[in-house]
Design a protein around this motif. Sequence first.
Motif, short mmCIF file in Angstrom:
data_model
loop_
_atom_site.label_atom_id
_atom_site.label_comp_id
_atom_site.label_asym_id
_atom_site.label_seq_id
_atom_site.Cartn_x
_atom_site.Cartn_y
_atom_site.Cartn_z
N ASN A 13 0.83 -1.21 0.00
CA ASN A 13 0.00 0.00 0.00
C ASN A 13 0.86 1.26 0.00
O ASN A 13 0.54 2.23 -0.69
CB ASN A 13 -0.93 0.00 1.21
CG ASN A 13 -2.11 -0.92 1.03
OD1 ASN A 13 -2.44 -1.31 -0.08
ND2 ASN A 13 -2.74 -1.29 2.14
N GLN A 14 1.97 1.24 0.76
CA GLN A 14 2.87 2.40 0.75
C GLN A 14 3.50 2.60 -0.61
O GLN A 14 3.61 3.73 -1.10
CB GLN A 14 3.96 2.23 1.82
CG GLN A 14 3.46 2.41 3.24
CD GLN A 14 4.54 2.16 4.28
OE1 GLN A 14 5.62 1.65 3.96
NE2 GLN A 14 4.24 2.54 5.52
N GLN A 15 3.92 1.52 -1.26
CA GLN A 15 4.50 1.63 -2.60
C GLN A 15 3.49 2.19 -3.59
O GLN A 15 3.82 3.06 -4.41
CB GLN A 15 5.01 0.26 -3.07
CG GLN A 15 6.23 -0.24 -2.36
CD GLN A 15 6.61 -1.64 -2.79
OE1 GLN A 15 5.90 -2.29 -3.56
NE2 GLN A 15 7.75 -2.11 -2.28
N LEU A 16 2.25 1.70 -3.52
CA LEU A 16 1.21 2.21 -4.43
C LEU A 16 0.95 3.69 -4.17
O LEU A 16 0.75 4.47 -5.12
CB LEU A 16 -0.08 1.41 -4.26
CG LEU A 16 -0.11 0.02 -4.89
CD1 LEU A 16 -1.38 -0.71 -4.49
CD2 LEU A 16 -0.01 0.12 -6.40
N LYS A 17 0.97 4.12 -2.91
CA LYS A 17 0.75 5.52 -2.59
C LYS A 17 1.87 6.38 -3.18
O LYS A 17 1.62 7.45 -3.74
CB LYS A 17 0.68 5.71 -1.08
CG LYS A 17 0.31 7.13 -0.66
CD LYS A 17 0.25 7.24 0.84
CE LYS A 17 -0.13 8.62 1.29
NZ LYS A 17 0.78 9.66 0.88
N GLN A 18 3.11 5.90 -3.07
CA GLN A 18 4.24 6.64 -3.64
C GLN A 18 4.11 6.76 -5.16
O GLN A 18 4.34 7.83 -5.74
CB GLN A 18 5.56 5.96 -3.28
CG GLN A 18 5.94 6.11 -1.83
CD GLN A 18 7.19 5.30 -1.50
OE1 GLN A 18 7.72 4.57 -2.33
NE2 GLN A 18 7.65 5.44 -0.24
N ILE A 19 3.72 5.66 -5.81
CA ILE A 19 3.54 5.69 -7.27
C ILE A 19 2.42 6.65 -7.65
O ILE A 19 2.55 7.43 -8.62
CB ILE A 19 3.26 4.27 -7.80
CG1 ILE A 19 4.51 3.40 -7.66
CG2 ILE A 19 2.80 4.31 -9.25
CD1 ILE A 19 4.28 1.93 -7.97
N MET A 20 1.31 6.65 -6.89
CA MET A 20 0.21 7.57 -7.21
C MET A 20 0.63 9.02 -7.00
O MET A 20 0.27 9.89 -7.81
CB MET A 20 -1.01 7.24 -6.33
CG MET A 20 -1.69 5.95 -6.74
SD MET A 20 -3.21 5.44 -5.88
CE MET A 20 -3.29 6.36 -4.42
N ASP A 21 1.41 9.29 -5.97
CA ASP A 21 1.92 10.65 -5.75
C ASP A 21 2.82 11.09 -6.90
O ASP A 21 2.73 12.22 -7.39
CB ASP A 21 2.67 10.74 -4.42
CG ASP A 21 1.74 10.70 -3.23
OD1 ASP A 21 0.53 10.97 -3.40
OD2 ASP A 21 2.22 10.37 -2.11
N GLN A 22 3.72 10.19 -7.37
CA GLN A 22 4.60 10.51 -8.49
C GLN A 22 3.80 10.78 -9.76
O GLN A 22 4.09 11.73 -10.51
CB GLN A 22 5.61 9.38 -8.71
CG GLN A 22 6.65 9.27 -7.62
CD GLN A 22 7.52 8.03 -7.78
OE1 GLN A 22 7.30 7.20 -8.67
NE2 GLN A 22 8.53 7.91 -6.91
N LEU A 23 2.78 9.95 -10.01
CA LEU A 23 1.94 10.15 -11.20
C LEU A 23 1.18 11.47 -11.10
O LEU A 23 1.04 12.21 -12.10
CB LEU A 23 0.95 9.00 -11.37
CG LEU A 23 1.51 7.73 -12.01
CD1 LEU A 23 0.47 6.62 -11.96
CD2 LEU A 23 1.93 7.98 -13.44
N ARG A 24 0.69 11.80 -9.93
CA ARG A 24 -0.04 13.05 -9.73
C ARG A 24 0.88 14.25 -10.01
O ARG A 24 0.51 15.19 -10.69
CB ARG A 24 -0.58 13.12 -8.30
CG ARG A 24 -1.52 14.28 -8.08
CD ARG A 24 -2.09 14.32 -6.67
NE ARG A 24 -2.83 13.12 -6.31
CZ ARG A 24 -2.46 12.26 -5.36
NH1 ARG A 24 -1.38 12.46 -4.65
NH2 ARG A 24 -3.18 11.17 -5.10
#
Length: 179
Positions: free
Chosen positions: A154-165
């Motif tokens: 979940n932390q990795q997915l959150k980091q990826i979503m922040d980078q995409l944003r």
Amino acid sequence: MSTPPLAGTGMPPGAFSGTQAQAAREVNTASLCRIGQETVQDIVFRTMEIFQLLRNMQLPNGVTYHTGTYQDRLGKLQEHLRQLSILFRKLRLVYDKCNENCAGLDPIPIEQLIPYVEEDGSKHDDRGVASQLRFASEERREIMEVNKKLKQKNQQLKQIMDQLRNLIWDINAMLAMRN
């Protein structure tokens, strides 16, 4: 029509009808409960009919309603209420008779009504409990490991979503500057 008893049975013709009448007078508790259930169903049905009559009935203000129709519906309503009163009295009699029939009975604890199987071997129980505890602790450990891995993902997915944003924000900012 009833058939007469056969000759040679040793029973006079009137004895059979006497035993039926005696059986009809002796009512057991189970049949009383059935009668009570039917009475309750009749009470519910009559009550629904009363509410239906009341819903369809308008106030007799004399504007659009005929007094004859009003009197007719009022008579039906009073008849239903009288029958309802009779049914409640019948239900009370059935209830009192059931209580009278069951007064001498000793109440049975609920625990005795539940069937269960006891194992006689205490050694068997100790091994079974120990193996169940071991299995439960292993299962708990596995669940905790899965939860830990899930939090990491979940932390990795959150980091990826922040980078995409942030990337989308930068692209939109560059497109806005171009126009």
